[in-house]
Design a protein around this motif. Structure first.
Motif: not given
Length: 263
Positions: A72-76, A80-82, A188-191, A234-235
């Motif tokens: 597994t290279e990256y976490c979820p 999903r996010h650059k 949420t991450p988006g929020e 990471g926001s």
């Protein structure tokens, strides 16, 4: 040569004596349980150390969060996010013991707990940081109203300790927090990302200057290591990185005490 060896021995002996007096006058308290550490001279109670969960390999190649397997290279989140930052690392998984310790640092003025975490981070991450060759460490800023209420910025306190151990300058005048945002923990991450947009800004003294590898009044460093206490989605690190990228910083890494959401 013998003279210099003698000087070093004297300095070492003095540091031992000085630390001994400090322990007598101001006994060190454990960053996990808050009690006086025994035996004296330790940084954390031996029985409390196993309550913390060090981040272990394999980890996400972008944010350093634990992942399920070597393949597994990256976490979820990073899948999903650059990301605007290059890479990052954390010392501990954000478990209950770490949560209580971080809350005491942030809200109960237990800044001395950062001595242990900074020492552990300095030892564990020294070689990687040396490979990054950062110009500066940049603590994630807090809003001026929170700083007045709290009296300090825990990320800045951590950065100062790491900077002294590594011999790297700390730049507190690159980023500012111009907007007071709602607490992140229930979003949420988006929020979270939306909540933070426009919250972080380049310091007025640094605006209008292109990136370069030098360091001085108005200059933008070439390589930065962001310092924060906790990384979750990471926001915060992402928005800070976006601001610095736009200003001309070429390479951005981060270090945090804790990271959430590992395996």
């Amino acid at each position: 040569m013998f003279f210099m060896q003698g000087i070093r021995r004297i300095k070492t002996a003095w540091n031992i004596i000085k630390d001994g007096f400090a322990d007598l006058l101001f006994p060190r308290r454990c960053p996990v349980c808050g009690r006086i550490v025994e035996p004296a001279g330790q940084w954390i109670c031996p029985g409390c150390l196993p309550l913390l969960s060090p981040v272990r390999q394999p980890v996400c190649q972008k944010c350093g969060k634990e992942v399920v397997g070597e393949e597994t290279e990256y976490c979820p989140d990073c899948s999903r996010h650059k990301r605007s930052f290059s890479s990052g690392m954390a010392l501990l998984n954000y478990n209950e013991a770490a949560r209580r310790s971080m809350a005491a640092i942030k809200y109960k003025n237990k800044r001395e707990y950062l001595d242990f975490y900074a020492m552990a981070m300095a030892r564990r991450f020294r070689k990687r940081v040396e490979a990054w060759k950062p110009d500066v460490l940049v603590p994630v800023p807090i809003h001026s109203s929170r700083r007045r209420h709290r009296g300090y910025n825990q990320a800045e306190e951590l950065a100062d300790r790491l900077g002294k151990q590594w011999g790297i300058p700390v730049d507190t005048r690159l980023l500012i927090r111009g907007k007071k945002t709602a607490p992140q923990r229930d979003l949420t991450p988006g929020e979270r990302l939306k909540n933070l947009r426009e919250a972080f800004l380049l310091h007025p003294s640094r605006r209008g200057h292109g990136g370069n590898s030098g360091q001085g009044a108005g200059n933008i460093p070439g390589c930065v290591v962001l310092i924060d206490d906790i990384y979750t989605t990471g926001s915060t690190i992402e928005v800070c990185s976006q601001v610095m990228r736009a200003a001309g910083v070429r390479e951005i890494h981060f270090l945090s005490v804790c990271i959430g959401g590992g395996r």
